[in-house]
Write a protein that holds these residues in place. Structure first.
Motif, PDB file in Angstrom:
ATOM      1  N   ARG A 206      33.769  47.069  58.094  1.00 20.65           N
ATOM      2  CA  ARG A 206      34.567  48.184  57.580  1.00 20.65           C
ATOM      3  C   ARG A 206      35.757  47.717  56.742  1.00 20.65           C
ATOM      4  N   GLY A 207      35.651  46.500  56.212  1.00 18.22           N
ATOM      5  CA  GLY A 207      36.677  45.986  55.319  1.00 18.22           C
ATOM      6  C   GLY A 207      37.994  45.664  55.992  1.00 18.22           C
ATOM      7  N   ASN A 208      38.001  45.604  57.320  1.00 22.52           N
ATOM      8  CA  ASN A 208      39.232  45.361  58.074  1.00 22.52           C
ATOM      9  C   ASN A 208      39.232  43.916  58.572  1.00 22.52           C
ATOM     10  N   GLU A 209      40.227  43.141  58.134  1.00 27.40           N
ATOM     11  CA  GLU A 209      40.254  41.723  58.489  1.00 27.40           C
ATOM     12  C   GLU A 209      40.483  41.486  59.978  1.00 27.40           C
ATOM     13  N   ASN A 210      40.823  42.532  60.715  1.00 26.41           N
ATOM     14  CA  ASN A 210      40.957  42.401  62.171  1.00 26.41           C
ATOM     15  C   ASN A 210      39.611  42.541  62.872  1.00 26.41           C
ATOM     16  N   ASN A 211      38.596  42.980  62.128  1.00 27.67           N
ATOM     17  CA  ASN A 211      37.251  43.141  62.698  1.00 27.67           C
ATOM     18  C   ASN A 211      36.430  41.870  62.507  1.00 27.67           C
ATOM     19  N   LYS A 212      35.234  41.887  63.076  1.00 23.80           N
ATOM     20  CA  LYS A 212      34.365  40.726  63.020  1.00 23.80           C
ATOM     21  C   LYS A 212      33.881  40.473  61.600  1.00 23.80           C
ATOM     22  N   MET A 213      33.740  39.182  61.259  1.00 22.91           N
ATOM     23  CA  MET A 213      33.179  38.819  59.974  1.00 22.91           C
ATOM     24  C   MET A 213      31.651  38.887  60.044  1.00 22.91           C
ATOM     25  N   LEU A 214      31.062  39.667  59.175  1.00 25.37           N
ATOM     26  CA  LEU A 214      29.614  39.810  59.102  1.00 25.37           C
ATOM     27  C   LEU A 214      29.072  38.987  57.937  1.00 25.37           C
ATOM     28  N   GLN A 215      27.745  38.903  57.851  1.00 28.21           N
ATOM     29  CA  GLN A 215      27.101  38.195  56.750  1.00 28.21           C
ATOM     30  C   GLN A 215      26.511  39.215  55.780  1.00 28.21           C
ATOM     31  N   ARG A 216      26.857  39.076  54.525  1.00 24.03           N
ATOM     32  CA  ARG A 216      26.413  40.023  53.502  1.00 24.03           C
ATOM     33  C   ARG A 216      25.427  39.352  52.566  1.00 24.03           C
ATOM     34  N   ILE A 217      24.320  40.032  52.312  1.00 19.68           N
ATOM     35  CA  ILE A 217      23.333  39.553  51.349  1.00 19.68           C
ATOM     36  C   ILE A 217      23.318  40.520  50.170  1.00 19.68           C
ATOM     37  N   TYR A 218      23.495  39.965  48.979  1.00 18.29           N
ATOM     38  CA  TYR A 218      23.468  40.757  47.755  1.00 18.29           C
ATOM     39  C   TYR A 218      22.112  40.622  47.067  1.00 18.29           C
ATOM     40  N   GLY A 219      21.718  41.693  46.385  1.00 16.62           N
ATOM     41  CA  GLY A 219      20.486  41.637  45.615  1.00 16.62           C
ATOM     42  C   GLY A 219      20.497  42.661  44.503  1.00 16.62           C
ATOM     43  N   THR A 220      19.450  42.627  43.701  1.00 20.32           N
ATOM     44  CA  THR A 220      19.288  43.636  42.666  1.00 20.32           C
ATOM     45  C   THR A 220      17.813  43.953  42.531  1.00 20.32           C
ATOM     46  N   SER A 221      17.504  45.068  41.888  1.00 23.58           N
ATOM     47  CA  SER A 221      16.104  45.474  41.740  1.00 23.58           C
ATOM     48  C   SER A 221      15.946  46.345  40.506  1.00 23.58           C
ATOM     49  N   PHE A 222      14.725  46.342  39.968  1.00 24.58           N
ATOM     50  CA  PHE A 222      14.412  47.090  38.764  1.00 24.58           C
ATOM     51  C   PHE A 222      12.974  47.594  38.836  1.00 24.58           C
ATOM     52  N   PRO A 223      12.666  48.633  38.088  1.00 21.58           N
ATOM     53  CA  PRO A 223      11.291  49.128  38.077  1.00 21.58           C
ATOM     54  C   PRO A 223      10.334  48.280  37.248  1.00 21.58           C
ATOM     55  N   LYS A 224      10.866  47.363  36.429  1.00 17.50           N
ATOM     56  CA  LYS A 224      10.022  46.506  35.598  1.00 17.50           C
ATOM     57  C   LYS A 224      10.509  45.064  35.689  1.00 17.50           C
ATOM     58  N   ALA A 225       9.539  44.121  35.668  1.00 20.61           N
ATOM     59  CA  ALA A 225       9.891  42.706  35.735  1.00 20.61           C
ATOM     60  C   ALA A 225      10.718  42.285  34.524  1.00 20.61           C
ATOM     61  N   SER A 226      10.419  42.864  33.358  1.00 18.11           N
ATOM     62  CA  SER A 226      11.145  42.498  32.138  1.00 18.11           C
ATOM     63  C   SER A 226      12.621  42.874  32.249  1.00 18.11           C
ATOM     64  N   MET A 227      12.906  43.986  32.919  1.00 20.55           N
ATOM     65  CA  MET A 227      14.302  44.410  33.101  1.00 20.55           C
ATOM     66  C   MET A 227      15.026  43.451  34.045  1.00 20.55           C
ATOM     67  N   LEU A 228      14.329  43.001  35.083  1.00 20.00           N
ATOM     68  CA  LEU A 228      14.926  42.038  36.003  1.00 20.00           C
ATOM     69  C   LEU A 228      15.200  40.717  35.285  1.00 20.00           C
ATOM     70  N   ASP A 229      14.230  40.267  34.482  1.00 20.08           N
ATOM     71  CA  ASP A 229      14.410  39.006  33.750  1.00 20.08           C
ATOM     72  C   ASP A 229      15.620  39.078  32.826  1.00 20.08           C
TER      73      ASP A 229
END
Length: 644
Positions: A206-229
């Protein structure tokens, strides 16, 4: 039968209970294929949503912001499902769609490493192939808490507990995976054609430095491979242009452990910053602003009057002096209010345009700090305009034109967003209506297309935001115009009107750069460190071929500096090829090579960063052309126009 009004204004009659997808399919097979979600009377809904009454309907594709959001929100659910399959003990926190992608926060004993991203991504692709339908269902709050508790999802239980007792909680199911979610989503996992997990990070719950540190995974996605490239190529280019990397290489600024979030501006960085300030002052002088400076620290009473002590204290640096509470200013506005009150004002004085390059400090979480883009101390190019009600539109037009001029100087295009009254606003309906009408009329009169953000204004007034676009297609919110009818009231500002009575002025807050440091970061990445000559920390680098050329080179450097040109001399006993290569890495706009011919004829051999060798020129010709280029604040060299 019910009537459906489409985005183009056409009307269709359909059976009651027809889904949004069915309407899309009735229009065209291609639209049905590309549809992601719908919008019914402005509210985003799933394609499975059943239409029960007359309404306005928009079919939204990935190209639409709402469509991309739903597409990537689904991607985050697929990633969470993949993580749960591979790491069953992982607890789910939150996983929203964000600009250009998505993320999910996890609590697990397993420490994610980059190699895990490949495994998770491969599992996601399996889930996509499984063509799992996304199905929405709802539960009363108590049942929802029990449902998540049985699954061992403590973070989801906490989120539900924070909702009203009479709330109906929505979930989405895909196969054996269920997540707490308000939606919206695509119809099936198979729609997520191309996905890439990009990075790992830590994030406090919840963005509070008094809380536990979690692990965040970022990603992205697209409907076409060419857009991802194409997107991944853009990311690679962005890495090359990272202002932190270039800033270090060029000696512009430093980030040190002794001052996290407090950047050190080095001599070359100060040259860039000072030229931005010089330009800013010229623009504001021309627009009849007066410049002020207010203290960096003021007492608690001021911040209580402004409301910051109660609503912004967690982001302020407070301290005690002589048994009195003080705070370092997080913004310049309250100090400007005091400047206004130093004299009795008359209606004849308006508009009063006060500008300030004010140093402000805001406590940002350590995990949010990012080079010059997110800092704890920065210089804000503030201005506050005090005016009569009938002057609002003209002043808004003046500010829009000023900001437009600033952005065009740097070659930026931009789009505009108008944000209107939020739920927690202060002030009367009459005041808000008048303010919103003034902003709208100004934009219409200027012929500016804008996006409307209903309910996204500041609590004290509506606003216009400027989002500039860089060469990589990324947008940055920099300029803003905020109409404020509340702060003058809180500080009891007044003026003597035509009737001899006291009245309260209307006020505009506005910035053009936003933050000088952040704008510098944007410029570093926009130009990849190759600043135009007027901004370049070193405009001319002189390189001697041999020691015997040093006296003439020193004479040239002295003359350049006397003309206000920022010049450096490299007279080291190194080969000229080595010196040239090193100078190229410094990305300066011009090199002057000094050898026998130049020394004898009183000339300079000019090398342009942008167009290569220019040959030998008379020194005065070079100086005059460069000075003209700088005076125009040109983004391109003028030397290509010289007749060799």
């Amino acid at each position: 039968m019910i009537k459906i009004t489409l985005k183009d204004g056409s009307v269709r009659e359909v059976q009651k209970g027809t889904t949004v997808y069915d309407v899309a399919a009735s229009i065209s097979g291609r639209l049905a294929k590309e549809a992601v979600v719908g919008a019914v009377n402005g509210k985003t809904v799933d394609l499975s949503y059943k239409l029960e009454e007359d309404c306005e309907l928009s079919i939204l594709k990935f190209d639409d912001a709402e469509g991309a959001h739903a597409f990537r929100h689904t991607s985050s659910h697929i990633m969470a499902q993949a993580v749960k399959r591979l790491f069953p003990d992982a607890q789910l926190a939150i996983g929203p769609a964000i600009e250009n992608g998505f993320y999910y926060d996890f609590d697990t004993e397993h420490k994610f490493v980059p190699e895990d991203l490949d495994r998770i991504e491969a599992e996601m692709k399996k889930i996509v192939k499984e063509d799992l339908k996304l199905e929405r269902f709802e539960l009363p709050r108590d049942e929802a808490i029990k449902f998540m508790a049985e699954k061992g999802e403590a973070y989801k239980v906490e989120l539900i507990n924070d909702l009203p007792e009479d709330a109906i909680i929505s979930f989405y199911r895909q196969g054996d995976f269920v997540d707490l979610c308000a939606g919206c989503h695509v119809s099936s996992t198979k729609e997520i054609k191309s996905v890439k997990l990009t990075s790992l990070a830590g994030a406090y719950w919840r963005g509070n430095e008094n809380n536990k540190m979690l692990q965040r995974i970022y990603g992205t996605s697209f409907p076409k491979a060419s857009m991802l490239d194409a997107y991944l190529e853009m990311l690679e280019e962005a890495k090359k242009r990272d202002h932190r990397k270039i800033g270090k290489e060029l000696g512009l600024f430093a980030l040190m452990e002794e001052g996290p979030g407090f950047p050190f501006m080095l001599p070359k960085g100060m040259a860039v910053k000072n030229n931005l300030l010089k330009y800013w002052r010229e623009v504001h002088d021309k627009a009849n602003y007066v410049e002020i400076e207010t203290p960096i620290m003021l007492n608690r009473h001021l911040w209580e009057t402004s409301g910051h002590w109660y609503h912004y204290k967690d982001n302020m640096y407070a301290l005690e002096i002589d048994n009195e509470d003080f705070a370092v200013k997080p913004m310049n506005c309250p100090g400007c209010m005091l400047v206004y009150k130093t004299a009795m004002r008359s209606y004849k004085d308006f508009p009063i345009r006060m500008a300030e390059m004010g140093r402000v400090h805001r406590h940002e979480l350590s995990g949010a700090l990012h080079g010059l883009m997110r800092v704890r101390s920065f210089t804000q190019d503030d201005a506050h305009i005090f005016m009569l009600p009938e002057q609002i539109k003209d002043e808004i037009i003046g500010v829009v034109n000023l900001i437009d001029e600033v952005y065009k100087t740097f070659g930026f295009s931009y789009h505009v967003e108008l944000s209107t009254r939020p739920e927690n606003s202060m002030g009367s309906d009459e005041e808000w209506n008048r303010a919103e009408e003034a902003l709208t009329e100004a934009l219409v009169e200027l012929g500016i297309n804008y996006k409307l953000n209903p309910g996204d204004g500041a609590f004290y007034g509506p606003k216009i935001d400027f989002h500039l676009m860089d060469c990589l297609g990324r947008t940055w919110q920099c300029g803003t115009i905020q109409l404020d009818m509340q702060l003058p009231q809180r500080f009891e500002l007044s003026y003597i009107g035509k009737d001899g009575e006291k009245h309260q002025p209307i006020m505009i807050h506005r910035v053009a750069f936003g933050s000088i440091e952040r704008f510098m970061g944007i410029l570093i990445e926009e130009f990849a460190g190759k600043f135009p000559s007027w901004l370049a920390p070193v405009q001319v680098k002189l390189l001697t071929i041999a020691d015997r050329h040093i006296p003439y080179a020193e004479e040239v450097a002295k003359k350049l500096r006397a003309m206000g040109i920022r010049a450096e001399l490299d007279d080291r006993a190194e080969k000229i090829g080595y010196k040239i290569r090193e100078a190229q890495l410094e990305k300066g706009p011009y090199m002057l090579i000094i050898g026998d011919k130049e020394s004898e004829l009183g000339q300079v051999s000019v090398r342009s960063r942008d167009i290569g060798e220019l040959g030998s020129l008379e020194l005065d010709v070079f100086i005059n052309t460069l000075l003209a280029e700088v005076a125009e604040r040109s983004l391109k060299t003028k030397f290509e126009k010289i007749d060799q």
